[in-house]
Design an enzyme around this catalytic site. Sequence first.
Site, PDB file in Angstrom:
ATOM      1  N   ARG A   1      38.629  30.099  42.978  1.00 55.81           N
ATOM      2  CA  ARG A   1      37.369  30.957  43.068  1.00 55.81           C
ATOM      3  C   ARG A   1      36.749  31.426  41.847  1.00 55.81           C
ATOM      4  O   ARG A   1      35.491  31.195  41.672  1.00 55.81           O
ATOM      5  CB  ARG A   1      37.796  31.963  44.118  1.00 55.81           C
ATOM      6  N   TYR A   2      37.411  31.847  41.136  1.00 52.14           N
ATOM      7  CA  TYR A   2      37.021  32.545  39.808  1.00 52.14           C
ATOM      8  C   TYR A   2      37.584  31.413  38.770  1.00 52.14           C
ATOM      9  O   TYR A   2      38.653  30.801  38.762  1.00 52.14           O
ATOM     10  CB  TYR A   2      37.676  33.784  39.449  1.00 52.14           C
TER      11      TYR A   2
ATOM     12  N   ARG B   1      41.526  31.978  37.024  1.00 55.54           N
ATOM     13  CA  ARG B   1      42.755  31.849  37.826  1.00 55.54           C
ATOM     14  C   ARG B   1      42.658  31.060  39.140  1.00 55.54           C
ATOM     15  O   ARG B   1      41.589  30.749  39.769  1.00 55.54           O
ATOM     16  CB  ARG B   1      43.028  33.505  38.009  1.00 55.54           C
TER      17      ARG B   1
ATOM     18  N   CYS C   1      56.629  34.972  56.191  1.00 63.70           N
ATOM     19  CA  CYS C   1      56.538  36.061  55.640  1.00 63.70           C
ATOM     20  C   CYS C   1      57.496  37.203  56.094  1.00 63.70           C
ATOM     21  O   CYS C   1      58.136  37.031  57.231  1.00 63.70           O
ATOM     22  CB  CYS C   1      55.304  36.852  56.020  1.00 63.70           C
TER      23      CYS C   1
ATOM     24  N   CYS D   1      51.945  41.601  58.922  1.00 65.75           N
ATOM     25  CA  CYS D   1      51.071  43.034  58.969  1.00 65.75           C
ATOM     26  C   CYS D   1      50.043  42.698  60.135  1.00 65.75           C
ATOM     27  O   CYS D   1      49.404  41.675  59.931  1.00 65.75           O
ATOM     28  CB  CYS D   1      50.642  43.279  57.785  1.00 65.75           C
TER      29      CYS D   1
ATOM     30  N   CYS E   1      46.767  41.371  58.626  1.00 65.63           N
ATOM     31  CA  CYS E   1      46.771  40.222  57.535  1.00 65.63           C
ATOM     32  C   CYS E   1      45.581  39.489  57.461  1.00 65.63           C
ATOM     33  O   CYS E   1      45.094  39.111  58.428  1.00 65.63           O
ATOM     34  CB  CYS E   1      47.946  39.399  57.853  1.00 65.63           C
TER      35      CYS E   1
ATOM     36  N   ARG F   1      45.290  36.613  56.227  1.00 67.09           N
ATOM     37  CA  ARG F   1      45.744  35.353  56.448  1.00 67.09           C
ATOM     38  C   ARG F   1      46.117  34.974  57.778  1.00 67.09           C
ATOM     39  O   ARG F   1      46.923  34.092  58.016  1.00 67.09           O
ATOM     40  CB  ARG F   1      46.454  34.654  55.267  1.00 67.09           C
TER      41      ARG F   1
ATOM     42  N   ASP G   1      40.109  43.707  54.972  1.00 67.04           N
ATOM     43  CA  ASP G   1      39.255  42.746  55.143  1.00 67.04           C
ATOM     44  C   ASP G   1      38.745  42.466  56.461  1.00 67.04           C
ATOM     45  O   ASP G   1      39.400  42.732  57.581  1.00 67.04           O
ATOM     46  CB  ASP G   1      39.836  41.271  54.677  1.00 67.04           C
TER      47      ASP G   1
ATOM     48  N   ASP H   1      36.885  42.626  49.302  1.00 67.17           N
ATOM     49  CA  ASP H   1      36.109  40.967  49.343  1.00 67.17           C
ATOM     50  C   ASP H   1      35.123  40.822  50.108  1.00 67.17           C
ATOM     51  O   ASP H   1      34.981  41.229  51.148  1.00 67.17           O
ATOM     52  CB  ASP H   1      37.414  40.234  49.697  1.00 67.17           C
TER      53      ASP H   1
ATOM     54  N   LYS I   1      35.424  39.271  44.824  1.00 66.64           N
ATOM     55  CA  LYS I   1      35.813  40.748  44.793  1.00 66.64           C
ATOM     56  C   LYS I   1      34.667  41.535  44.160  1.00 66.64           C
ATOM     57  O   LYS I   1      33.910  41.342  43.366  1.00 66.64           O
ATOM     58  CB  LYS I   1      36.924  40.978  43.996  1.00 66.64           C
TER      59      LYS I   1
HETATM   60  S1  SF4 Z   1      49.196  40.988  54.624  1.00 63.35           S
HETATM   61 FE1  SF4 Z   1      49.863  38.923  55.502  1.00 63.35          FE
HETATM   62  S2  SF4 Z   1      50.999  37.755  53.810  1.00 63.35           S
HETATM   63 FE2  SF4 Z   1      50.514  39.877  53.221  1.00 63.35          FE
HETATM   64  S3  SF4 Z   1      52.727  40.794  53.752  1.00 63.35           S
HETATM   65 FE3  SF4 Z   1      51.276  41.063  55.547  1.00 63.35          FE
HETATM   66  S4  SF4 Z   1      51.506  39.437  56.764  1.00 63.35           S
HETATM   67 FE4  SF4 Z   1      52.570  38.868  54.737  1.00 63.35          FE
END
Ligand code: SF4
Length: 305
Positions: A53-54, A57, A66, A70, A73, A75, A230, A267, A274
């Site tokens: 994206r940038y 990097r 994972c 979370c 998350c 993703r 997000d 974001d 960002k």
């Molecule tokens: S935000 Fe998503 S990738 Fe990051 S620790 Fe939590 S579940 Fe895992």
Amino acid sequence: MANVKLNGYLASIIHKEGIKKQFKFETKLLKQNGTEDPLNEKRFTKAKGLIHRYPDRVVLTITNRCFAYCNFCFRKHNWDRFDGFDLNEAEDYIRNHPSIREVLISGGDPLTLPNSELEKILKTFRDIPNIKIIRIGSRVLTAFPQRIDKRLIDTLKKYLPLWLAIHINHPDEITELFKTKARALIESGISIVSQTVLLKGINDNSHTLEKLFCKLVEIGIKPYYLFGCDQAQANEDYRVSIDKALKIMENLRFRISGLCMPVYAFDLPEGGGKVVLEPDRLIKRVKNRYIFRNFEGREIHYEDV
Ligand code: SF4
């Protein structure tokens, strides 16, 4: 959506107030709106698993597994499906783009991979002349610190300098085991920074964040980012307004040193990148005369060169 199970370590600390709301997946959340792939990573994917994206990097996502799942998350759309990554493709792309000097190895959690696979990836990147900085994003210290053993440390320290960006949201996540493992990493030469998501009802007050950031610095971890949550699917209940976030930052600036202060960022949707925000200190400017509001709220004139 994946069935969310807690590992033994998380299960043992899940009773703590600052932790349970992060991981107990509530089905009612799934009914909420939000965007799949809120950072539009698909659009910036240039090789299998490689996001560019940038200019300077790239991010290589090497797994969807994972140590923690979370609720918020960004993703989470990857939890049930992951297209994988191609290290050769990523290497070719990076070698052909000399402006890329930094790679972030991400996931899921990269440290869920066996040491041998991690080593292959680290070695590949370390051998690319234009790659100067290697960073690993991980939840390991807060969600499965037992993973950090001598073998892992011996593998990682072959590729110094190496940055570990840990995800941590609440001081309750700093256990004795966290501290022991963080010290072991630091003593082996690995630099650790932290990333925190600002979460409604979990850490959206300056008292909790002050405690978190100061404790991290005591251990030797630099608070790096405080991220706005997000606009991902099922994140509504966790999001904190920008207004409130800036008030918290203002309060923190008054109470803790610059070393303990992270940068507040979020974001933009549609892959806009960002944005870093600071509470506004500049009130007025007339030619080279500036009027600032200081940390006590006083107006102070400053004459520039
Ligand atoms: S935000 Fe998503 S990738 Fe990051 S620790 Fe939590 S579940 Fe895992």
